[in-house]
Design a protein around this motif. Structure first.
Motif, PDB file in Angstrom:
ATOM      1  N   LEU A  31      49.585  31.945  46.824  1.00 40.52           N
ATOM      2  CA  LEU A  31      48.220  32.456  46.979  1.00 40.52           C
ATOM      3  C   LEU A  31      48.163  33.980  46.810  1.00 40.52           C
ATOM      4  O   LEU A  31      47.280  34.504  46.129  1.00 40.52           O
ATOM      5  CB  LEU A  31      47.663  32.061  48.342  1.00 40.52           C
ATOM      6  N   ILE A  32      49.112  34.681  47.393  1.00 38.61           N
ATOM      7  CA  ILE A  32      49.134  36.135  47.256  1.00 38.61           C
ATOM      8  C   ILE A  32      49.436  36.523  45.815  1.00 38.61           C
ATOM      9  O   ILE A  32      48.858  37.472  45.277  1.00 38.61           O
ATOM     10  CB  ILE A  32      50.141  36.743  48.250  1.00 38.61           C
ATOM     11  N   GLY A  33      50.314  35.787  45.156  1.00 37.56           N
ATOM     12  CA  GLY A  33      50.596  36.040  43.744  1.00 37.56           C
ATOM     13  C   GLY A  33      49.379  35.806  42.871  1.00 37.56           C
ATOM     14  O   GLY A  33      49.130  36.557  41.922  1.00 37.56           O
ATOM     15  N   LEU A  34      48.590  34.778  43.179  1.00 32.86           N
ATOM     16  CA  LEU A  34      47.358  34.518  42.417  1.00 32.86           C
ATOM     17  C   LEU A  34      46.324  35.619  42.629  1.00 32.86           C
ATOM     18  O   LEU A  34      45.611  35.995  41.694  1.00 32.86           O
ATOM     19  CB  LEU A  34      46.780  33.164  42.800  1.00 32.86           C
ATOM     20  N   VAL A  35      46.254  36.153  43.836  1.00 36.99           N
ATOM     21  CA  VAL A  35      45.358  37.283  44.089  1.00 36.99           C
ATOM     22  C   VAL A  35      45.803  38.484  43.252  1.00 36.99           C
ATOM     23  O   VAL A  35      44.987  39.189  42.652  1.00 36.99           O
ATOM     24  CB  VAL A  35      45.323  37.627  45.592  1.00 36.99           C
ATOM     25  N   GLY A  36      47.097  38.709  43.175  1.00 38.97           N
ATOM     26  CA  GLY A  36      47.619  39.788  42.345  1.00 38.97           C
ATOM     27  C   GLY A  36      47.299  39.584  40.875  1.00 38.97           C
ATOM     28  O   GLY A  36      46.933  40.528  40.173  1.00 38.97           O
ATOM     29  N   LEU A  37      47.404  38.365  40.412  1.00 40.72           N
ATOM     30  CA  LEU A  37      47.052  38.057  39.025  1.00 40.72           C
ATOM     31  C   LEU A  37      45.568  38.288  38.777  1.00 40.72           C
ATOM     32  O   LEU A  37      45.183  38.800  37.717  1.00 40.72           O
ATOM     33  CB  LEU A  37      47.433  36.606  38.710  1.00 40.72           C
ATOM     34  N   ALA A  38      44.735  37.972  39.754  1.00 36.36           N
ATOM     35  CA  ALA A  38      43.295  38.216  39.626  1.00 36.36           C
ATOM     36  C   ALA A  38      43.004  39.710  39.522  1.00 36.36           C
ATOM     37  O   ALA A  38      42.147  40.128  38.739  1.00 36.36           O
ATOM     38  CB  ALA A  38      42.550  37.608  40.807  1.00 36.36           C
ATOM     39  N   TYR A  39      43.718  40.543  40.275  1.00 37.66           N
ATOM     40  CA  TYR A  39      43.533  41.990  40.179  1.00 37.66           C
ATOM     41  C   TYR A  39      43.923  42.511  38.796  1.00 37.66           C
ATOM     42  O   TYR A  39      43.259  43.381  38.247  1.00 37.66           O
ATOM     43  CB  TYR A  39      44.341  42.721  41.245  1.00 37.66           C
ATOM     44  N   VAL A  40      44.999  41.982  38.229  1.00 35.29           N
ATOM     45  CA  VAL A  40      45.414  42.411  36.892  1.00 35.29           C
ATOM     46  C   VAL A  40      44.355  42.014  35.866  1.00 35.29           C
ATOM     47  O   VAL A  40      44.031  42.795  34.961  1.00 35.29           O
ATOM     48  CB  VAL A  40      46.793  41.815  36.540  1.00 35.29           C
ATOM     49  N   VAL A  41      43.773  40.839  36.008  1.00 35.02           N
ATOM     50  CA  VAL A  41      42.724  40.395  35.085  1.00 35.02           C
ATOM     51  C   VAL A  41      41.482  41.274  35.214  1.00 35.02           C
ATOM     52  O   VAL A  41      40.815  41.579  34.216  1.00 35.02           O
ATOM     53  CB  VAL A  41      42.392  38.901  35.332  1.00 35.02           C
ATOM     54  N   LEU A  42      41.163  41.716  36.430  1.00 35.10           N
ATOM     55  CA  LEU A  42      39.994  42.580  36.633  1.00 35.10           C
ATOM     56  C   LEU A  42      40.090  43.890  35.851  1.00 35.10           C
ATOM     57  O   LEU A  42      39.063  44.469  35.500  1.00 35.10           O
ATOM     58  CB  LEU A  42      39.821  42.893  38.115  1.00 35.10           C
ATOM     59  N   GLU A  43      41.293  44.356  35.585  1.00 34.30           N
ATOM     60  CA  GLU A  43      41.465  45.597  34.826  1.00 34.30           C
ATOM     61  C   GLU A  43      40.909  45.472  33.406  1.00 34.30           C
ATOM     62  O   GLU A  43      40.422  46.436  32.834  1.00 34.30           O
ATOM     63  CB  GLU A  43      42.951  45.961  34.772  1.00 34.30           C
ATOM     64  N   TYR A  44      40.944  44.277  32.846  1.00 28.79           N
ATOM     65  CA  TYR A  44      40.561  44.070  31.447  1.00 28.79           C
ATOM     66  C   TYR A  44      39.138  43.545  31.284  1.00 28.79           C
ATOM     67  O   TYR A  44      38.739  43.226  30.175  1.00 28.79           O
ATOM     68  CB  TYR A  44      41.563  43.141  30.769  1.00 28.79           C
ATOM     69  N   ILE A  45      38.378  43.447  32.348  1.00 30.68           N
ATOM     70  CA  ILE A  45      36.973  43.043  32.258  1.00 30.68           C
ATOM     71  C   ILE A  45      36.134  44.315  32.285  1.00 30.68           C
ATOM     72  O   ILE A  45      36.079  45.018  33.299  1.00 30.68           O
ATOM     73  CB  ILE A  45      36.589  42.102  33.419  1.00 30.68           C
ATOM     74  N   PRO A  46      35.478  44.654  31.164  1.00 34.69           N
ATOM     75  CA  PRO A  46      34.789  45.948  31.092  1.00 34.69           C
ATOM     76  C   PRO A  46      33.566  46.062  32.001  1.00 34.69           C
ATOM     77  O   PRO A  46      33.184  47.173  32.365  1.00 34.69           O
ATOM     78  CB  PRO A  46      34.383  46.058  29.621  1.00 34.69           C
ATOM     79  N   SER A  47      32.954  44.962  32.386  1.00 31.46           N
ATOM     80  CA  SER A  47      31.756  45.043  33.223  1.00 31.46           C
ATOM     81  C   SER A  47      32.077  45.290  34.700  1.00 31.46           C
ATOM     82  O   SER A  47      31.191  45.619  35.473  1.00 31.46           O
ATOM     83  CB  SER A  47      30.933  43.764  33.087  1.00 31.46           C
TER      84      SER A  47
END
Length: 66
Positions: A31-47
């Protein structure tokens, strides 16, 4: 911790350290790893804009003028 990628890598690291041989360790680490992956994905969403504490390096602790 001052960018989405940095925070995501930190959470992925902590999640990988937590993973163990029992199911509750595996679940919490995943679960903590998935949260980390979500943060990395947020970097590439321009909105999505980073919060103020991630944008200004001078606006944090110790920035007050004397």
């Amino acid at each position: 911790m001052f960018s989405f990628i940095g925070r995501g890598v930190f959470y992925i690291f902590i999640g990988s350290v937590i993973v163990g041989d029992r199911w509750w360790k595996y679940t919490s680490g995943a679960l903590i790893g998935l949260v980390g992956l979500a943060y990395v994905v947020l970097e590439y969403i321009p909105s999505i804009e980073p919060p103020a504490n991630m944008r200004d390096a001078d606006a944090g602790w110790g920035a007050e003028q004397v």
